[in-house]
Each structure stands twice: as C-alpha cells, then as structure tokens.
Motif scaffolding. Structure first.
Motif, PDB file in Angstrom:
ATOM      1  N   GLY A 147       0.821  -1.207   0.000  1.00 28.57           N
ATOM      2  CA  GLY A 147       0.000   0.000   0.000  1.00 28.57           C
ATOM      3  C   GLY A 147       0.850   1.250   0.000  1.00 28.57           C
ATOM      4  O   GLY A 147       0.459   2.286   0.543  1.00 28.57           O
ATOM      5  N   ASP A 148       1.996   1.173  -0.642  1.00 29.57           N
ATOM      6  CA  ASP A 148       2.974   2.259  -0.627  1.00 29.57           C
ATOM      7  C   ASP A 148       3.299   2.648  -2.069  1.00 29.57           C
ATOM      8  O   ASP A 148       2.884   1.988  -3.025  1.00 29.57           O
ATOM      9  CB  ASP A 148       4.234   1.794   0.105  1.00 29.57           C
ATOM     10  CG  ASP A 148       5.053   2.931   0.682  1.00 29.57           C
ATOM     11  OD1 ASP A 148       4.755   4.097   0.367  1.00 29.57           O
ATOM     12  OD2 ASP A 148       5.997   2.642   1.447  1.00 29.57           O
ATOM     13  N   ALA A 149       4.067   3.719  -2.230  1.00 28.83           N
ATOM     14  CA  ALA A 149       4.469   4.172  -3.558  1.00 28.83           C
ATOM     15  C   ALA A 149       5.616   5.159  -3.427  1.00 28.83           C
ATOM     16  O   ALA A 149       5.824   5.760  -2.370  1.00 28.83           O
ATOM     17  CB  ALA A 149       3.296   4.835  -4.283  1.00 28.83           C
ATOM     18  N   LEU A 150       6.356   5.327  -4.504  1.00 30.10           N
ATOM     19  CA  LEU A 150       7.390   6.350  -4.529  1.00 30.10           C
ATOM     20  C   LEU A 150       6.746   7.726  -4.499  1.00 30.10           C
ATOM     21  O   LEU A 150       5.664   7.933  -5.060  1.00 30.10           O
ATOM     22  CB  LEU A 150       8.245   6.210  -5.788  1.00 30.10           C
ATOM     23  CG  LEU A 150       9.135   4.970  -5.881  1.00 30.10           C
ATOM     24  CD1 LEU A 150       9.840   4.934  -7.226  1.00 30.10           C
ATOM     25  CD2 LEU A 150      10.152   4.927  -4.748  1.00 30.10           C
ATOM     26  N   ALA A 151       7.435   8.673  -3.856  1.00 25.80           N
ATOM     27  CA  ALA A 151       6.903  10.031  -3.741  1.00 25.80           C
ATOM     28  C   ALA A 151       8.036  11.034  -3.813  1.00 25.80           C
ATOM     29  O   ALA A 151       9.217  10.696  -3.599  1.00 25.80           O
ATOM     30  CB  ALA A 151       6.144  10.193  -2.417  1.00 25.80           C
ATOM     31  N   VAL A 152       7.688  12.267  -4.118  1.00 23.90           N
ATOM     32  CA  VAL A 152       8.676  13.345  -4.092  1.00 23.90           C
ATOM     33  C   VAL A 152       9.261  13.433  -2.673  1.00 23.90           C
ATOM     34  O   VAL A 152       8.523  13.393  -1.688  1.00 23.90           O
ATOM     35  CB  VAL A 152       8.022  14.680  -4.493  1.00 23.90           C
ATOM     36  CG1 VAL A 152       9.002  15.836  -4.310  1.00 23.90           C
ATOM     37  CG2 VAL A 152       7.539  14.621  -5.933  1.00 23.90           C
ATOM     38  N   GLY A 153      10.574  13.537  -2.603  1.00 23.23           N
ATOM     39  CA  GLY A 153      11.258  13.565  -1.314  1.00 23.23           C
ATOM     40  C   GLY A 153      11.903  12.251  -0.944  1.00 23.23           C
ATOM     41  O   GLY A 153      12.767  12.211  -0.061  1.00 23.23           O
ATOM     42  N   ASP A 154      11.509  11.151  -1.626  1.00 26.79           N
ATOM     43  CA  ASP A 154      12.115   9.849  -1.345  1.00 26.79           C
ATOM     44  C   ASP A 154      13.579   9.833  -1.755  1.00 26.79           C
ATOM     45  O   ASP A 154      13.989  10.492  -2.715  1.00 26.79           O
ATOM     46  CB  ASP A 154      11.385   8.738  -2.116  1.00 26.79           C
ATOM     47  CG  ASP A 154      10.255   8.117  -1.319  1.00 26.79           C
ATOM     48  OD1 ASP A 154      10.384   7.997  -0.089  1.00 26.79           O
ATOM     49  OD2 ASP A 154       9.242   7.717  -1.930  1.00 26.79           O
ATOM     50  N   TRP A 155      14.362   9.039  -1.035  1.00 26.47           N
ATOM     51  CA  TRP A 155      15.740   8.739  -1.411  1.00 26.47           C
ATOM     52  C   TRP A 155      15.773   7.349  -2.017  1.00 26.47           C
ATOM     53  O   TRP A 155      15.226   6.397  -1.461  1.00 26.47           O
ATOM     54  CB  TRP A 155      16.655   8.803  -0.200  1.00 26.47           C
ATOM     55  CG  TRP A 155      16.900  10.204   0.269  1.00 26.47           C
ATOM     56  CD1 TRP A 155      16.210  10.887   1.226  1.00 26.47           C
ATOM     57  CD2 TRP A 155      17.892  11.100  -0.226  1.00 26.47           C
ATOM     58  NE1 TRP A 155      16.716  12.157   1.357  1.00 26.47           N
ATOM     59  CE2 TRP A 155      17.739  12.309   0.489  1.00 26.47           C
ATOM     60  CE3 TRP A 155      18.891  11.002  -1.195  1.00 26.47           C
ATOM     61  CZ2 TRP A 155      18.565  13.411   0.254  1.00 26.47           C
ATOM     62  CZ3 TRP A 155      19.714  12.093  -1.430  1.00 26.47           C
ATOM     63  CH2 TRP A 155      19.543  13.283  -0.702  1.00 26.47           C
ATOM     64  N   VAL A 156      16.414   7.241  -3.182  1.00 23.42           N
ATOM     65  CA  VAL A 156      16.434   5.972  -3.903  1.00 23.42           C
ATOM     66  C   VAL A 156      17.841   5.680  -4.401  1.00 23.42           C
ATOM     67  O   VAL A 156      18.713   6.556  -4.423  1.00 23.42           O
ATOM     68  CB  VAL A 156      15.469   5.995  -5.113  1.00 23.42           C
ATOM     69  CG1 VAL A 156      14.034   6.201  -4.648  1.00 23.42           C
ATOM     70  CG2 VAL A 156      15.865   7.088  -6.111  1.00 23.42           C
ATOM     71  N   LEU A 157      18.049   4.436  -4.805  1.00 25.97           N
ATOM     72  CA  LEU A 157      19.286   4.022  -5.453  1.00 25.97           C
ATOM     73  C   LEU A 157      18.983   3.736  -6.917  1.00 25.97           C
ATOM     74  O   LEU A 157      17.982   3.084  -7.240  1.00 25.97           O
ATOM     75  CB  LEU A 157      19.857   2.768  -4.787  1.00 25.97           C
ATOM     76  CG  LEU A 157      20.255   2.920  -3.317  1.00 25.97           C
ATOM     77  CD1 LEU A 157      20.755   1.590  -2.781  1.00 25.97           C
ATOM     78  CD2 LEU A 157      21.317   3.989  -3.168  1.00 25.97           C
ATOM     79  N   ALA A 158      19.828   4.226  -7.791  1.00 29.92           N
ATOM     80  CA  ALA A 158      19.635   4.028  -9.227  1.00 29.92           C
ATOM     81  C   ALA A 158      20.971   3.744  -9.886  1.00 29.92           C
ATOM     82  O   ALA A 158      22.022   4.190  -9.412  1.00 29.92           O
ATOM     83  CB  ALA A 158      18.992   5.264  -9.848  1.00 29.92           C
ATOM     84  N   ASP A 159      20.914   2.986 -10.973  1.00 34.24           N
ATOM     85  CA  ASP A 159      22.112   2.770 -11.777  1.00 34.24           C
ATOM     86  C   ASP A 159      21.751   2.789 -13.250  1.00 34.24           C
ATOM     87  O   ASP A 159      20.578   2.808 -13.615  1.00 34.24           O
ATOM     88  CB  ASP A 159      22.820   1.462 -11.382  1.00 34.24           C
ATOM     89  CG  ASP A 159      21.888   0.263 -11.388  1.00 34.24           C
ATOM     90  OD1 ASP A 159      20.842   0.322 -12.070  1.00 34.24           O
ATOM     91  OD2 ASP A 159      22.206  -0.739 -10.727  1.00 34.24           O
ATOM     92  N   ARG A 160      22.776   2.806 -14.088  1.00 35.66           N
ATOM     93  CA  ARG A 160      22.565   2.871 -15.527  1.00 35.66           C
ATOM     94  C   ARG A 160      22.785   1.508 -16.168  1.00 35.66           C
ATOM     95  O   ARG A 160      23.688   0.762 -15.767  1.00 35.66           O
ATOM     96  CB  ARG A 160      23.511   3.904 -16.159  1.00 35.66           C
ATOM     97  CG  ARG A 160      23.038   5.324 -15.977  1.00 35.66           C
ATOM     98  CD  ARG A 160      23.924   6.312 -16.697  1.00 35.66           C
ATOM     99  NE  ARG A 160      25.192   6.495 -16.002  1.00 35.66           N
ATOM    100  CZ  ARG A 160      26.008   7.529 -16.195  1.00 35.66           C
ATOM    101  NH1 ARG A 160      25.693   8.448 -17.095  1.00 35.66           N
ATOM    102  NH2 ARG A 160      27.131   7.641 -15.532  1.00 35.66           N
ATOM    103  N   ASN A 161      21.957   1.210 -17.173  1.00 36.54           N
ATOM    104  CA  ASN A 161      22.142  -0.034 -17.912  1.00 36.54           C
ATOM    105  C   ASN A 161      23.162   0.179 -19.037  1.00 36.54           C
ATOM    106  O   ASN A 161      23.788   1.229 -19.138  1.00 36.54           O
ATOM    107  CB  ASN A 161      20.806  -0.549 -18.454  1.00 36.54           C
ATOM    108  CG  ASN A 161      20.134   0.417 -19.426  1.00 36.54           C
ATOM    109  OD1 ASN A 161      20.783   1.333 -19.957  1.00 36.54           O
ATOM    110  ND2 ASN A 161      18.852   0.216 -19.668  1.00 36.54           N
ATOM    111  N   ASP A 162      23.298  -0.836 -19.892  1.00 38.25           N
ATOM    112  CA  ASP A 162      24.288  -0.767 -20.965  1.00 38.25           C
ATOM    113  C   ASP A 162      23.987   0.321 -21.995  1.00 38.25           C
ATOM    114  O   ASP A 162      24.864   0.700 -22.783  1.00 38.25           O
ATOM    115  CB  ASP A 162      24.391  -2.122 -21.671  1.00 38.25           C
ATOM    116  CG  ASP A 162      24.963  -3.207 -20.759  1.00 38.25           C
ATOM    117  OD1 ASP A 162      25.645  -2.835 -19.777  1.00 38.25           O
ATOM    118  OD2 ASP A 162      24.722  -4.395 -21.020  1.00 38.25           O
ATOM    119  N   PHE A 163      22.751   0.803 -22.003  1.00 36.50           N
ATOM    120  CA  PHE A 163      22.356   1.855 -22.948  1.00 36.50           C
ATOM    121  C   PHE A 163      22.438   3.253 -22.329  1.00 36.50           C
ATOM    122  O   PHE A 163      22.042   4.238 -22.944  1.00 36.50           O
ATOM    123  CB  PHE A 163      20.934   1.596 -23.451  1.00 36.50           C
ATOM    124  CG  PHE A 163      20.764   0.266 -24.129  1.00 36.50           C
ATOM    125  CD1 PHE A 163      21.191   0.076 -25.437  1.00 36.50           C
ATOM    126  CD2 PHE A 163      20.203  -0.802 -23.439  1.00 36.50           C
ATOM    127  CE1 PHE A 163      21.043  -1.158 -26.057  1.00 36.50           C
ATOM    128  CE2 PHE A 163      20.057  -2.043 -24.052  1.00 36.50           C
ATOM    129  CZ  PHE A 163      20.476  -2.226 -25.368  1.00 36.50           C
TER     130      PHE A 163
END
Length: 277
Positions: free
Chosen positions: A71-87
């Motif tokens: 019952g949750d979702a991403l929101a403005v203000g969240d801290w996340v981890l991201a990475d880039r794919n081969d493209f």
C-alpha cells in the motif's frame, strides 16, 4: 560545503543525518548504485537529483510491485538508489526507508479506499491558507491532524496579508488551534522578505512542503522563496477565492538559502491516512 564530497552534495538536497547510515552501509557493501532524491514523479518515470545535477529515470517493475503490495508508492522527497544499464538509461531499483510520509486516503468512487503518499522525508509542513475567502479553521484543523499523524512539524502561513484588514483576530484564532511547538505567521507571499520570515525553518539542507487549497498562494510562495517563476500562477475565482489547479504535480525545488521546498497541488478533500471509513 565541499563540492567534491558525495555526502556533502547529498546533504545539500536534504539528506537527513538519520539516513546517512544507509549511505555508509551501501559503500561498505561495494554497490555501484548511486543515491538520488526524487524531485518529481510522472506516470512512467521519475526525476532524480544526485546533489549536482538532475536526471530522468524509470522504476524497476519489481520495486513498483513490492511497494504496491504494501500500500505504498514512490513520492517526491524519497531517497532511492539508481544505476545505468548498458544503454546509459537510469533505473531506480531501491528506495531507502523514509523517515516520514504525508499520506491521505482517496475513495475510488466504488468501494475501495486507496492510500496516496503525498511526500516523504519532510522536516516542516507549511500549511498555507489565505486571509481572504480561503480562510477556514475547520479545514486547517484537518491539515494540522495530517501533519501530526506523520510526526512532522507545522508552520501555518497565512497569505494575502496585504489584502486583509483584520489580520490580528484571524491570526489569534489560528494560534488557539496550534499544538505546542507549532507557529503561525501572516505574510504577503510576494514579498522578498518572506525568506527571512521563514528562515527559522528553512535552513540549509532542510526540507519543507507547502500544503493548502487551490488559490491559497502556495505557488506564489514557492516562486518567491526559490527566486524564480518555477510554478505557474493562476487567478482565484471571484466567487469563492478558490484557484484553478495551476500546480498539477508535486515538485521539489532548491532555494537560494539551501532549503528544499516541495510545492503540491491544492487539496480539495482530505481523508486522513488513519481513517478507514
């Protein structure tokens, strides 16, 4: 602040001391993912800020599914981890547990009540209410309850003080509603002195969110604090003082004073997160 220090750059966009442990844990684990803060959420992507620049990213379906199941979702203000794919495309795959969330309940028109996260990781909520026809103490009580449930400090910002002849009685009525530690101020949201008035709550690295009805002056307040026209402004209707929803998405902006300010669309209805009926 050291621009070459990744942690210092993240502090600039509101990294709370209690979240720094996650940053160190990730470095110890040797992950290549980079921490970012969500500044805007769109239907199929999110806007991220990494401390020095913004980038657009998509969200891994597995993360969407895991949050939705709770019952949750991403929101403005969240801290996340991201990475880039081969493209070279950025993908978000992890959300750090938020310190707090402002959320409300929405009825889908049938028999389902959905939890909607408004923003995450906020230090202070600016409860914006006009001193014109927008002035409504019962609605303000609901806003105060909303932020109290989330454990977030509140400052009531009474806008359009330049148009009100009886500020004193209205300000006193608001102050009688406030819980201990909360404050109320009357302002002209266009006045450059606004930044100085809000300085006790808007220091470097602090995160604020502006909440209120349409036409209350949130976007005007945002533009003044940011020092640029980052949000569109529309005239309020003459009959009831309500705005026309010129702000349609939640956006995080950086202010010259170092604070992060999240503007939000006007709330027409407010079912509190703890309410089930």
């Amino acid at each position: 602040m050291n621009d070459t220090d990744p942690l210092a750059r993240l502090q600039r966009i509101g990294l709370h001391p209690r979240l720094r442990a996650h940053w160190h844990e990730l470095n110890t684990a040797g992950t290549d993912a980079r921490p970012h803060r969500i500044t805007e959420v769109q239907r199929d992507s999110v806007q991220l800020h990494g401390g020095s620049a913004e980038t657009r990213a998509r969200v891994r379906p597995a993360l969407h599914a895991a949050l939705d199941a709770d019952g949750d979702a991403l929101a403005v203000g969240d801290w996340v981890l991201a990475d880039r794919n081969d493209f070279g495309e950025w993908w978000v795959h992890t959300r750090l547990p938020p310190l707090n969330q402002l959320a409300r309940r929405l009825h889908d028109g049938r028999d389902k009540v959905e939890r909607v996260v408004i923003v995450s990781n906020v230090d202070t909520a600016l409860l914006v209410m006009g001193l014109d026809l927008d002035f409504n103490l019962r609605r303000l009580e609901r806003y105060l309850a909303l932020v109290r449930l989330a454990g977030i400090d509140a400052v009531v910002v009474l806008t359009k003080a330049d148009l009100c002849a009886d500020i004193g009685p209205r300000l006193a009525a608001v102050q009688r509603l406030l819980p201990p530690g909360a404050a109320a101020i009357a302002v002209d949201a266009r006045d450059p002195a606004l930044a100085r008035q809000l300085q006790p709550w808007a220091g470097p690295g602090r995160t604020l969110v502006a909440i209120g009805s349409s036409g209350a002056g949130k976007s005007t307040l945002t533009n003044t604090l940011v020092g640029a026209d980052v949000q569109a402004i529309g005239a309020a209707r003459a009959g009831d003082g309500r705005g026309r929803h010129t702000t349609t998405t939640r956006c995080l902006h950086l202010t010259p004073g170092g604070a992060c300010l999240i503007d939000t669309p006007g709330l027409r209805t407010l079912r509190l997160d703890g309410e089930t009926g």
